[in-house]
Design a protein around this motif. Structure first.
Motif, PDB file in Angstrom:
ATOM      1  N   TRP A 181      75.282 145.153  91.716  1.00 32.49           N
ATOM      2  CA  TRP A 181      75.694 143.863  92.282  1.00 32.49           C
ATOM      3  C   TRP A 181      75.867 142.812  91.174  1.00 32.49           C
ATOM      4  O   TRP A 181      76.866 142.097  91.131  1.00 32.49           O
ATOM      5  N   LEU A 182      74.883 142.726  90.278  1.00 30.89           N
ATOM      6  CA  LEU A 182      74.954 141.760  89.186  1.00 30.89           C
ATOM      7  C   LEU A 182      76.080 142.100  88.216  1.00 30.89           C
ATOM      8  O   LEU A 182      76.733 141.201  87.668  1.00 30.89           O
ATOM      9  N   LYS A 183      76.316 143.395  87.998  1.00 26.38           N
ATOM     10  CA  LYS A 183      77.405 143.799  87.103  1.00 26.38           C
ATOM     11  C   LYS A 183      78.755 143.382  87.671  1.00 26.38           C
ATOM     12  O   LYS A 183      79.633 142.912  86.937  1.00 26.38           O
ATOM     13  N   ALA A 184      78.916 143.532  88.999  1.00 27.15           N
ATOM     14  CA  ALA A 184      80.167 143.101  89.634  1.00 27.15           C
ATOM     15  C   ALA A 184      80.311 141.587  89.538  1.00 27.15           C
ATOM     16  O   ALA A 184      81.407 141.062  89.261  1.00 27.15           O
ATOM     17  N   MET A 185      79.223 140.874  89.746  1.00 24.41           N
ATOM     18  CA  MET A 185      79.244 139.419  89.667  1.00 24.41           C
ATOM     19  C   MET A 185      79.606 138.957  88.256  1.00 24.41           C
ATOM     20  O   MET A 185      80.456 138.069  88.070  1.00 24.41           O
ATOM     21  N   LEU A 186      78.974 139.560  87.253  1.00 24.06           N
ATOM     22  CA  LEU A 186      79.257 139.206  85.871  1.00 24.06           C
ATOM     23  C   LEU A 186      80.684 139.574  85.492  1.00 24.06           C
ATOM     24  O   LEU A 186      81.353 138.840  84.747  1.00 24.06           O
ATOM     25  N   GLY A 187      81.184 140.691  86.001  1.00 26.54           N
ATOM     26  CA  GLY A 187      82.561 141.090  85.707  1.00 26.54           C
ATOM     27  C   GLY A 187      83.568 140.074  86.225  1.00 26.54           C
ATOM     28  O   GLY A 187      84.540 139.735  85.530  1.00 26.54           O
ATOM     29  N   ILE A 188      83.351 139.579  87.447  1.00 25.88           N
ATOM     30  CA  ILE A 188      84.257 138.561  87.995  1.00 25.88           C
ATOM     31  C   ILE A 188      84.206 137.294  87.150  1.00 25.88           C
ATOM     32  O   ILE A 188      85.239 136.687  86.834  1.00 25.88           O
ATOM     33  N   VAL A 189      82.983 136.889  86.765  1.00 23.12           N
ATOM     34  CA  VAL A 189      82.821 135.666  85.969  1.00 23.12           C
ATOM     35  C   VAL A 189      83.511 135.814  84.617  1.00 23.12           C
ATOM     36  O   VAL A 189      84.214 134.901  84.159  1.00 23.12           O
ATOM     37  N   GLU A 190      83.338 136.950  83.954  1.00 27.75           N
ATOM     38  CA  GLU A 190      83.950 137.146  82.641  1.00 27.75           C
ATOM     39  C   GLU A 190      85.469 137.182  82.728  1.00 27.75           C
ATOM     40  O   GLU A 190      86.150 136.670  81.819  1.00 27.75           O
ATOM     41  N   ARG A 191      86.015 137.749  83.786  1.00 28.04           N
ATOM     42  CA  ARG A 191      87.469 137.761  83.929  1.00 28.04           C
ATOM     43  C   ARG A 191      88.010 136.356  84.202  1.00 28.04           C
ATOM     44  O   ARG A 191      89.080 135.988  83.697  1.00 28.04           O
ATOM     45  N   CYS A 192      87.278 135.596  84.985  1.00 30.91           N
ATOM     46  CA  CYS A 192      87.698 134.202  85.205  1.00 30.91           C
ATOM     47  C   CYS A 192      87.577 133.391  83.922  1.00 30.91           C
ATOM     48  O   CYS A 192      88.425 132.536  83.634  1.00 30.91           O
ATOM     49  N   ALA A 193      86.529 133.660  83.141  1.00 34.66           N
ATOM     50  CA  ALA A 193      86.332 132.924  81.890  1.00 34.66           C
ATOM     51  C   ALA A 193      87.415 133.253  80.867  1.00 34.66           C
ATOM     52  O   ALA A 193      87.665 132.453  79.963  1.00 34.66           O
ATOM     53  N   ALA A 194      88.038 134.419  80.989  1.00 35.87           N
ATOM     54  CA  ALA A 194      89.087 134.813  80.043  1.00 35.87           C
ATOM     55  C   ALA A 194      90.456 134.259  80.402  1.00 35.87           C
ATOM     56  O   ALA A 194      91.404 134.402  79.626  1.00 35.87           O
ATOM     57  N   LEU A 195      90.572 133.615  81.571  1.00 39.03           N
ATOM     58  CA  LEU A 195      91.857 133.064  81.981  1.00 39.03           C
ATOM     59  C   LEU A 195      92.214 131.836  81.148  1.00 39.03           C
ATOM     60  O   LEU A 195      91.340 131.162  80.606  1.00 39.03           O
ATOM     61  N   PRO A 196      93.514 131.529  81.017  1.00 38.06           N
ATOM     62  CA  PRO A 196      93.904 130.310  80.289  1.00 38.06           C
ATOM     63  C   PRO A 196      93.324 129.065  80.954  1.00 38.06           C
ATOM     64  O   PRO A 196      93.196 128.989  82.169  1.00 38.06           O
ATOM     65  N   PHE A 197      92.951 128.100  80.147  1.00 37.36           N
ATOM     66  CA  PHE A 197      92.395 126.824  80.595  1.00 37.36           C
ATOM     67  C   PHE A 197      91.073 126.993  81.341  1.00 37.36           C
ATOM     68  O   PHE A 197      90.701 126.143  82.151  1.00 37.36           O
ATOM     69  N   ASP A 227      73.439 134.444  75.118  1.00 41.79           N
ATOM     70  CA  ASP A 227      74.383 133.346  74.916  1.00 41.79           C
ATOM     71  C   ASP A 227      75.766 133.690  75.456  1.00 41.79           C
ATOM     72  O   ASP A 227      76.461 132.827  76.013  1.00 41.79           O
ATOM     73  N   ALA A 228      76.181 134.947  75.291  1.00 40.56           N
ATOM     74  CA  ALA A 228      77.511 135.343  75.764  1.00 40.56           C
ATOM     75  C   ALA A 228      77.620 135.234  77.281  1.00 40.56           C
ATOM     76  O   ALA A 228      78.643 134.804  77.819  1.00 40.56           O
ATOM     77  N   VAL A 229      76.555 135.616  77.981  1.00 37.84           N
ATOM     78  CA  VAL A 229      76.549 135.518  79.443  1.00 37.84           C
ATOM     79  C   VAL A 229      76.575 134.055  79.870  1.00 37.84           C
ATOM     80  O   VAL A 229      77.340 133.654  80.763  1.00 37.84           O
ATOM     81  N   GLN A 230      75.753 133.245  79.229  1.00 34.95           N
ATOM     82  CA  GLN A 230      75.701 131.828  79.570  1.00 34.95           C
ATOM     83  C   GLN A 230      77.033 131.143  79.292  1.00 34.95           C
ATOM     84  O   GLN A 230      77.496 130.316  80.079  1.00 34.95           O
ATOM     85  N   GLN A 231      77.663 131.512  78.193  1.00 34.66           N
ATOM     86  CA  GLN A 231      78.955 130.922  77.856  1.00 34.66           C
ATOM     87  C   GLN A 231      80.031 131.349  78.849  1.00 34.66           C
ATOM     88  O   GLN A 231      80.912 130.560  79.208  1.00 34.66           O
ATOM     89  N   ALA A 232      79.980 132.596  79.317  1.00 38.06           N
ATOM     90  CA  ALA A 232      80.962 133.059  80.300  1.00 38.06           C
ATOM     91  C   ALA A 232      80.828 132.283  81.607  1.00 38.06           C
ATOM     92  O   ALA A 232      81.828 131.854  82.199  1.00 38.06           O
ATOM     93  N   PHE A 233      79.601 132.069  82.077  1.00 40.05           N
ATOM     94  CA  PHE A 233      79.384 131.295  83.299  1.00 40.05           C
ATOM     95  C   PHE A 233      79.835 129.851  83.104  1.00 40.05           C
ATOM     96  O   PHE A 233      80.403 129.244  84.018  1.00 40.05           O
ATOM     97  N   ARG A 234      79.592 129.298  81.915  1.00 39.01           N
ATOM     98  CA  ARG A 234      79.992 127.914  81.656  1.00 39.01           C
ATOM     99  C   ARG A 234      81.515 127.786  81.619  1.00 39.01           C
ATOM    100  O   ARG A 234      82.089 126.851  82.178  1.00 39.01           O
ATOM    101  N   ALA A 235      82.184 128.727  80.954  1.00 41.74           N
ATOM    102  CA  ALA A 235      83.644 128.671  80.866  1.00 41.74           C
ATOM    103  C   ALA A 235      84.303 128.878  82.224  1.00 41.74           C
ATOM    104  O   ALA A 235      85.360 128.310  82.499  1.00 41.74           O
ATOM    105  N   ALA A 236      83.677 129.676  83.084  1.00 38.51           N
ATOM    106  CA  ALA A 236      84.231 129.933  84.410  1.00 38.51           C
ATOM    107  C   ALA A 236      83.894 128.839  85.410  1.00 38.51           C
ATOM    108  O   ALA A 236      84.363 128.881  86.557  1.00 38.51           O
TER     109      ALA A 236
END
Length: 689
Positions: A431-447, A212-221
């Motif tokens: 590769w997937l870890k780098a991809m997930l890291g970018i997504v999670e950092r974007c998901a943590a941004l305001p708005f 769920d955390a991964v799916q939510q990060a992709f959705r928020a980003a």
């Protein structure tokens, strides 16, 4: 008019979508109005989409009469059926039970072809066949009804018993489903936790192990489309077999690409977005085989007509809507890029050409996101203001991830290639870890995740669309961006002002014992009941409405257990005195009553009072409230004008005498403006016998 078939298909699908959402009697004057408009407008560029809309309305009426009405006529009957468990079956709330779609092949001994939704039936996996008794009824009138109609499901079935197991189905779709499960297990074997679910979802459309955390990060980003197999995935995979027209075996490779696309479509279960992409790809491959140019909008319109003919409710699927809107956005971006290239070629400036080339992926992401925005808002989903940036950063990483996933499956099938399996799995993991890291950092941004008011946002988008038509008709599109920017800024300011202090209250979680979530000005108060499943449901609900953790969580349970509460303050009622009152959010009052093992919370919003209880509380004097939220049992201590419930037939239904009852299947609730109005959301009134 160019792209006649494209505009015809879009008119066809739009008319079917409108007919599915409007009352039947409204479609007749709508068809007459379209016919009159088509006769009055002699310009071909207007007649073609109007003709498509007329054909769509006519086919919808015919499809409903021939295919849908005979199915719905079975509602209210108790029948003995032979059922086949479909591939969307998942674990139900009861042990050794599934829920999902059943295909009825026999009804009372007569052959049948009927798909029904069943909330609970005995079974273990897809492809099982059994005979049992069912009570057939109409689908509940909720937000899922049209989506189920788009999959050919028009009835709901309640399992009554008389189970008798039969031989499993040998249909090819179940063999492919089991193959997909085996390949998903291979990916999970060689990839680390969290990353294995990502790869299985992106490559095989298997989300059963996606966290769920991964799916939510992709959705928020704003990149959740990467986790859902779509036309993008199909195009990237089939592009591996394209070597250009000068290659010797060019035409046989076209046939190979078509066969690979068909296999992948069937392997993933043929979701709507992949089916649309498969039809578009089939047209493109046919044109390539015959050395003819192919237009994306024309192919998309052709796919819309074919899918609408197969099922007139197909445009009601959110995947259909997102897929087609994204294509329109990409097509608009392509037209804009072409115009910029012509302007740069005339200027002969290398710097201008470089800027145009760098702007192309940004324009594609921006226009595709803008085109899908109305669909997301209409379905009550959140949007992401960082989606454009995140798409530019990670979309290019999808193709290597898919390619390495395919290599991992191929190498794992050959025993002596084990070292290559380890190497491929290691590279894919990084590769997937780098991809997930970018997504999670974007998901943590305001708005990153913004929930927009549904009705107001759709109204603003409609105004902007009408404004675009006005400027386009007046040939003043160069002025439109400035006018649209001014209107958007004014709409945002007005929206913030109108939403200030508005309170949203919803039932979230298990229908028989839901939590109550109150949101005001981005802050939330949670009145908690239930267990882990309710906690997960609350977290998912708040993810799109509040970027912060709840300001207060009140645990109403008689026997509180240790749960991972992330609220700023947690109040356990069992540790509280008999009565307490406090101010919450922005000027709301919360009265807490506790008596032995029963608890009651009363939220004061202006002159309105909303009550939530756990257990049957006893008080010296009864409390009068406007709304009582989903009680497990009625108590004489609470007198409510209205009871809001998520169960259609609660066990205390016979005890109701003078109050109103409102029911909603999925997160029903109400919106209040303190001291002003109270509007019910997803909650319909139920007549009490």
């Amino acid at each position: 008019m160019k792209r006649k078939l494209g505009w015809f298909g879009l008119g066809f699908a739009g008319a079917e979508l409108a007919a599915a959402n409007l009352p039947p009697l409204v479609c007749v004057p709508a068809a007459a109005f379209l016919a009159l408009l088509a006769f009055w407008k002699r310009r071909r560029n207007v007649r073609i989409p109007l003709l498509g809309a007329l054909c769509g309305l006519a086919w919808f009426a015919l499809f409903t009469l021939i295919f849908v009405q005979p199915c719905r006529a079975l509602a209210g009957q108790t029948v003995t059926c032979t059922a086949v468990v479909e591939t969307d079956a998942e674990a139900s709330y009861s042990d050794s039970r599934l829920r999902g779609t059943l295909r009825l092949t026999e009804i009372d001994g007569k052959p049948a072809r009927l798909r029904v939704q069943c909330p609970s039936f005995p079974g273990e996996s897809a492809g099982e066949r059994f005979e049992a008794s069912f009570a057939l009824s109409s689908l509940p009138d909720n937000r899922y009804r049209l989506s189920r109609n788009s999959k050919g499901v028009y009835l709901q079935a309640e399992y009554l018993g008389s189970y008798r197991g039969l031989a499993a189905s040998k249909a090819p779709r179940f063999a492919l489903f089991r193959l997909r499960q085996r390949w998903s297990a291979v990916l999970r074997r060689w990839l680390p936790k969290r990353l294995d679910g990502m790869e299985a979802a992106m490559l095989l459309a298997d989300k059963s192990h996606l966290e769920d955390a991964v799916q939510q990060a992709f959705r928020a980003a704003g990149v959740s489309h990467l986790l859902a197999v779509s036309g993008l995935h199909l195009a990237l995979l089939c592009g591996l077999l394209g070597f250009g027209r000068r290659w010797r075996f060019y035409k046989p490779l076209i046939l190979l690409r078509g066969a690979a696309a068909l296999f992948y479509l069937l392997l993933t279960g043929a979701p709507v977005s992949v089916l649309r992409a498969g039809l578009v790809l089939a047209v493109a491959l046919a044109g390539e085989f015959l050395l003819q140019p192919v237009d994306l909008l024309t192919s998309t319109g052709f796919a819309a007509v074919l899918m609408g003919l197969q099922n007139a409710y197909a445009p009601c699927d959110i995947g259909f809507q997102l897929s087609f809107c994204a294509v329109l956005g990409v097509q608009a971006a392509a037209a804009l890029t072409e115009a910029e290239r012509r302007a740069a070629a005339q200027g002969k400036s290398a710097a201008l050409r470089l800027v145009c080339r760098l702007a192309e992926p940004v324009q594609v992401a921006a226009l595709a996101s803008l085109a899908t925005l109305p669909v997301l808002v209409a379905h009550g989903m959140s949007t992401s203001l960082v989606g454009i940036v995140c798409n530019v950063l990670v979309v290019w990483m999808l193709q290597p991830a898919l390619q390495m996933g395919i290599l991992l499956l191929i190498f794992s099938a050959v025993p002596f290639l084990l070292p290559l399996v380890n190497l491929t799995g290691l590279v894919l993991s990084f590769w997937l870890k780098a991809m997930l890291g970018i997504v999670e950092r974007c998901a943590a941004l305001p708005f990153a995740s913004v929930y927009l008011p549904q009705r107001y946002t759709l109204f603003v988008l409609a105004v902007l669309g009408a404004l675009a038509l006005y400027y386009w008709h007046g040939k003043g599109m160069r002025v439109y961006p400035i006018a649209a920017l001014i209107c958007t800024a004014a709409a945002v300011v007005m929206g913030i002002w109108m939403q200030r202090d508005v309170v949203e209250i919803n039932l979230v979680g298990a229908s028989n014992n839901p939590c109550v979530v109150c949101v005001q000005n981005g802050q939330a108060v949670v009145l908690f009941r239930g267990g882990e499943s309710n906690l997960s449901a609350v977290e998912r609900y708040l993810a799109g409405r509040s970027r912060q953790k709840p300001a207060l969580l009140v645990d109403l349970r008689a026997r509180p257990t240790a749960l991972d509460f992330t609220a700023a303050e947690v109040v356990t009622m069992q540790a509280q005195p008999g009565f307490d009152t406090r101010t919450v959010l922005d000027g709301l009052t919360l009265d807490l009553y506790h008596n032995k093992s029963a608890s009651l919370a009363v939220l004061g919003i202006g002159d309105r009072h909303i009550a939530v209880g756990a257990g049957s509380i006893q008080l010296a004097e009864p409390i009068c409230v406007d709304v009582l939220c989903a009680p497990g049992a009625l108590s004489d201590a609470v007198q409510a004008d209205t009871i809001l419930t998520a169960v259609r037939h609660p066990k205390w239904l016979d005890e109701i005498e003078s109050c109103e009852l409102r029911y909603g299947d999925e997160a029903p609730g109400l919106t209040l403006r303190p001291g002003r109005s109270m509007i019910w959301e997803e909650a319909q009134m139920i007549a009490i016998q």
